[in-house]
Design an enzyme around this catalytic site. Sequence first.
Site, PDB file in Angstrom:
ATOM      1  N   GLU A   1      13.455  -0.967  18.273  1.00 33.57           N
ATOM      2  CA  GLU A   1      14.175  -0.792  17.019  1.00 33.57           C
ATOM      3  C   GLU A   1      14.679   0.642  16.934  1.00 33.57           C
ATOM      4  O   GLU A   1      15.548   0.959  16.143  1.00 33.57           O
ATOM      5  CB  GLU A   1      13.217  -1.093  15.843  1.00 33.57           C
TER       6      GLU A   1
ATOM      7  N   CYS B   1      11.019  -5.806  14.882  1.00 32.31           N
ATOM      8  CA  CYS B   1       9.765  -5.869  15.647  1.00 32.31           C
ATOM      9  C   CYS B   1       9.686  -7.102  16.541  1.00 32.31           C
ATOM     10  O   CYS B   1       8.694  -7.303  17.243  1.00 32.31           O
ATOM     11  CB  CYS B   1       8.566  -5.857  14.696  1.00 32.31           C
TER      12      CYS B   1
ATOM     13  N   THR C   1       2.394   3.426   6.635  1.00 34.87           N
ATOM     14  CA  THR C   1       2.318   2.417   7.707  1.00 34.87           C
ATOM     15  C   THR C   1       3.182   2.822   8.903  1.00 34.87           C
ATOM     16  O   THR C   1       3.833   1.993   9.515  1.00 34.87           O
ATOM     17  CB  THR C   1       2.726   1.019   7.185  1.00 34.87           C
TER      18      THR C   1
ATOM     19  N   HIS D   1       1.694 -10.027  14.746  1.00 30.34           N
ATOM     20  CA  HIS D   1       2.385  -8.743  14.601  1.00 30.34           C
ATOM     21  C   HIS D   1       1.622  -7.943  13.544  1.00 30.34           C
ATOM     22  O   HIS D   1       1.300  -8.466  12.474  1.00 30.34           O
ATOM     23  CB  HIS D   1       3.845  -8.944  14.166  1.00 30.34           C
TER      24      HIS D   1
HETATM   25  N1  CAA Z   1      -9.441   0.516  -2.679  1.00 26.61           N
HETATM   26  C1  CAA Z   1      -9.256  -0.671  -2.043  1.00 26.61           C
HETATM   27  N2  CAA Z   1      -8.047  -1.325  -2.044  1.00 26.61           N
HETATM   28  C2  CAA Z   1      -7.029  -0.748  -2.691  1.00 26.61           C
HETATM   29  C3  CAA Z   1      -7.160   0.475  -3.369  1.00 26.61           C
HETATM   30  C4  CAA Z   1      -8.438   1.117  -3.350  1.00 26.61           C
HETATM   31  N3  CAA Z   1      -8.627   2.291  -3.945  1.00 26.61           N
HETATM   32  N4  CAA Z   1      -5.959   0.788  -3.904  1.00 26.61           N
HETATM   33  C5  CAA Z   1      -5.097  -0.211  -3.593  1.00 26.61           C
HETATM   34  N5  CAA Z   1      -5.746  -1.145  -2.861  1.00 26.61           N
HETATM   35  C6  CAA Z   1      -5.197  -2.363  -2.276  1.00 26.61           C
HETATM   36  C7  CAA Z   1      -4.277  -3.117  -3.220  1.00 26.61           C
HETATM   37  O1  CAA Z   1      -5.008  -3.943  -4.112  1.00 26.61           O
HETATM   38  C8  CAA Z   1      -3.431  -3.883  -2.241  1.00 26.61           C
HETATM   39  O2  CAA Z   1      -4.140  -5.006  -1.797  1.00 26.61           O
HETATM   40  P1  CAA Z   1      -3.431  -6.445  -1.703  1.00 26.61           P
HETATM   41  O3  CAA Z   1      -2.271  -6.285  -0.768  1.00 26.61           O
HETATM   42  O4  CAA Z   1      -4.485  -7.338  -1.143  1.00 26.61           O
HETATM   43  O5  CAA Z   1      -2.981  -6.796  -3.075  1.00 26.61           O
HETATM   44  C9  CAA Z   1      -3.303  -2.948  -1.041  1.00 26.61           C
HETATM   45  O6  CAA Z   1      -4.338  -1.976  -1.196  1.00 26.61           O
HETATM   46  C10 CAA Z   1      -1.982  -2.204  -0.961  1.00 26.61           C
HETATM   47  O7  CAA Z   1      -1.790  -1.591  -2.212  1.00 26.61           O
HETATM   48  P2  CAA Z   1      -0.376  -1.611  -2.909  1.00 26.61           P
HETATM   49  O8  CAA Z   1       0.163  -3.001  -2.928  1.00 26.61           O
HETATM   50  O9  CAA Z   1      -0.449  -0.874  -4.172  1.00 26.61           O
HETATM   51  O10 CAA Z   1       0.413  -0.718  -1.817  1.00 26.61           O
HETATM   52  P3  CAA Z   1       1.869  -0.195  -1.776  1.00 26.61           P
HETATM   53  O11 CAA Z   1       2.633  -0.513  -2.995  1.00 26.61           O
HETATM   54  O12 CAA Z   1       1.748   1.229  -1.432  1.00 26.61           O
HETATM   55  O13 CAA Z   1       2.583  -0.995  -0.592  1.00 26.61           O
HETATM   56  C11 CAA Z   1       3.155  -2.082   1.368  1.00 26.61           C
HETATM   57  C12 CAA Z   1       2.003  -1.719   0.437  1.00 26.61           C
HETATM   58  C13 CAA Z   1       4.223  -2.803   0.593  1.00 26.61           C
HETATM   59  C14 CAA Z   1       2.674  -2.993   2.478  1.00 26.61           C
HETATM   60  C15 CAA Z   1       3.719  -0.766   1.990  1.00 26.61           C
HETATM   61  O14 CAA Z   1       2.752  -0.170   2.791  1.00 26.61           O
HETATM   62  C16 CAA Z   1       4.984  -0.931   2.767  1.00 26.61           C
HETATM   63  O15 CAA Z   1       6.094  -0.953   2.207  1.00 26.61           O
HETATM   64  N6  CAA Z   1       4.899  -1.003   4.140  1.00 26.61           N
HETATM   65  C17 CAA Z   1       6.058  -1.124   5.013  1.00 26.61           C
HETATM   66  C18 CAA Z   1       6.554  -2.545   5.112  1.00 26.61           C
HETATM   67  C19 CAA Z   1       5.641  -3.420   5.897  1.00 26.61           C
HETATM   68  O16 CAA Z   1       4.891  -2.995   6.753  1.00 26.61           O
HETATM   69  N7  CAA Z   1       5.710  -4.739   5.628  1.00 26.61           N
HETATM   70  C20 CAA Z   1       4.933  -5.702   6.345  1.00 26.61           C
HETATM   71  C21 CAA Z   1       5.702  -6.975   6.560  1.00 26.61           C
HETATM   72  S1  CAA Z   1       7.231  -6.612   7.403  1.00 26.61           S
HETATM   73  C22 CAA Z   1       6.779  -6.410   9.044  1.00 26.61           C
HETATM   74  O17 CAA Z   1       5.710  -6.754   9.419  1.00 26.61           O
HETATM   75  C23 CAA Z   1       7.756  -5.772   9.984  1.00 26.61           C
HETATM   76  C24 CAA Z   1       7.394  -4.361  10.175  1.00 26.61           C
HETATM   77  O18 CAA Z   1       6.654  -4.013  11.090  1.00 26.61           O
HETATM   78  C25 CAA Z   1       7.915  -3.366   9.241  1.00 26.61           C
END
Ligand code: CAA
Length: 392
Positions: free
Chosen positions: A79, A111, A152, A233
């Site tokens: 990518e 990916c 991430t 993945h």
């Molecule tokens: N203790 C324990 N858990 C906690 C916590 C704490 N103090 N605070 C938050 N959490 C948990 C939340 O409850 C949540 O759990 P769930 O998913 O089970 O609900 C988890 O931690 C993540 O918290 P948020 O949802 O608040 O996190 P975020 O808003 O920062 O975003 C994300 C998470 C959307 C995955 C972000 O990391 C992101 O945008 N990542 C990039 C996109 C990605 O990787 N997507 C995956 C699918 S796409 C793909 O796979 C292709 C690729 O490689 C990109």
Amino acid sequence: MKVGIDLIHFATSDYFLGMDTFAQEKGIDVNKYYVGIGQEKMSIAPPDEDIVSLAAKAVEPILQAIDRNEITAVLFATETGIDQSKSAGVFLHKLLNLPSRCRMIELKHACYAGAAGLQMATAMVKANTKEKILVIAADIAKYDQNSSGEATQGCGAVGMLITENPRILEIEAGSGYFTDDVMDFWRPNHRNTALVDGKYSTKVYLNSLKQTWDHFTEQTGRVFDDIDYFCYHIPFTKMAEKAHQTLMRKVGSKLEKAHADAKTLPSQIYNRIVGNSYSASLFVGFISLLDNVKDQLDNKRVSFFSYGSGCVAEFFTGVIQPGYEKVLMTESHQQQIDEREELDYQTYVQFYYQTDYAQPNLTLEHFNKGAFRFSGIEDDKRQYSKQATNAE
Ligand code: CAA
């Protein structure tokens, strides 16, 4: 005829950022990362590391184990392309002394392209058993600072030699695949960092898993219990856990948690401390499984779910070949991971965000400790160097 992965090796950068450092800087509870998304560290590429230097580090040990003049094609999935026209494999061709009677092609779909390369190489070898094909998946996962994706990131490259009578994994015929035009993650040509609709991307990932599973079962007649180990993945390890729970719910599996974990967790060990490496991530997971399952894996069936945002996905299986452990490169993987140097937050920012590559001439400071490095740009031409290592 059996065709599949004869040798496999992985490389990552020499530096990492701990999620504890990251959490402290952002003022966020570190358990959001350790528990919530399931990541402890992310490999960070210094300015003089790119997909070509990472790929060279991944592939060189494979080439040292065979006659490199027998390589007939390189399918390079990424990518993080470095040129709009010339394929990354051609830069690699010179650096690794590959034969001129060899074809190079770059494959792209987020990916997913590594899995596409593996399937294409398998088909090419089935059509002509003289083919010995290198499939490379290499990426540097990079999002904007302070975006949801920043936690991430990561980087890595996997090299796989695809041949007849493979020593590690036979790829089985039949797979489930799925495409949908969605905007969950993308990177327009003018950007160095990916754009992502994070929460939406996780939903599309899980939907794609269900779609490919249905197609896979229709195509192959195989069922959930036919699979011994599952590789997904892994953008972050919690995603793989959610994927496995989704699949278990879909098939109505009553497997106890401990048994379900034993089938999935070994493939997450390296990813948890390397981070996302986009096209390479699925195969870093497979290597993690091979290196970390203590039991004998002879004849075990492994599934692979590849997800490329945008999106294209595929579900397929392979069977581990008896004697596979004799050709694993476990020590090299573990040594690279263990010897990485920890970064402070400011150095991470310097490494990831402060070099302007859009200039015709650039000399890069020496941070990369590996045998291959991206040394700079002369008249808009990228320059690479091979250096002697302690082992040489
Ligand atoms: N203790 C324990 N858990 C906690 C916590 C704490 N103090 N605070 C938050 N959490 C948990 C939340 O409850 C949540 O759990 P769930 O998913 O089970 O609900 C988890 O931690 C993540 O918290 P948020 O949802 O608040 O996190 P975020 O808003 O920062 O975003 C994300 C998470 C959307 C995955 C972000 O990391 C992101 O945008 N990542 C990039 C996109 C990605 O990787 N997507 C995956 C699918 S796409 C793909 O796979 C292709 C690729 O490689 C990109």
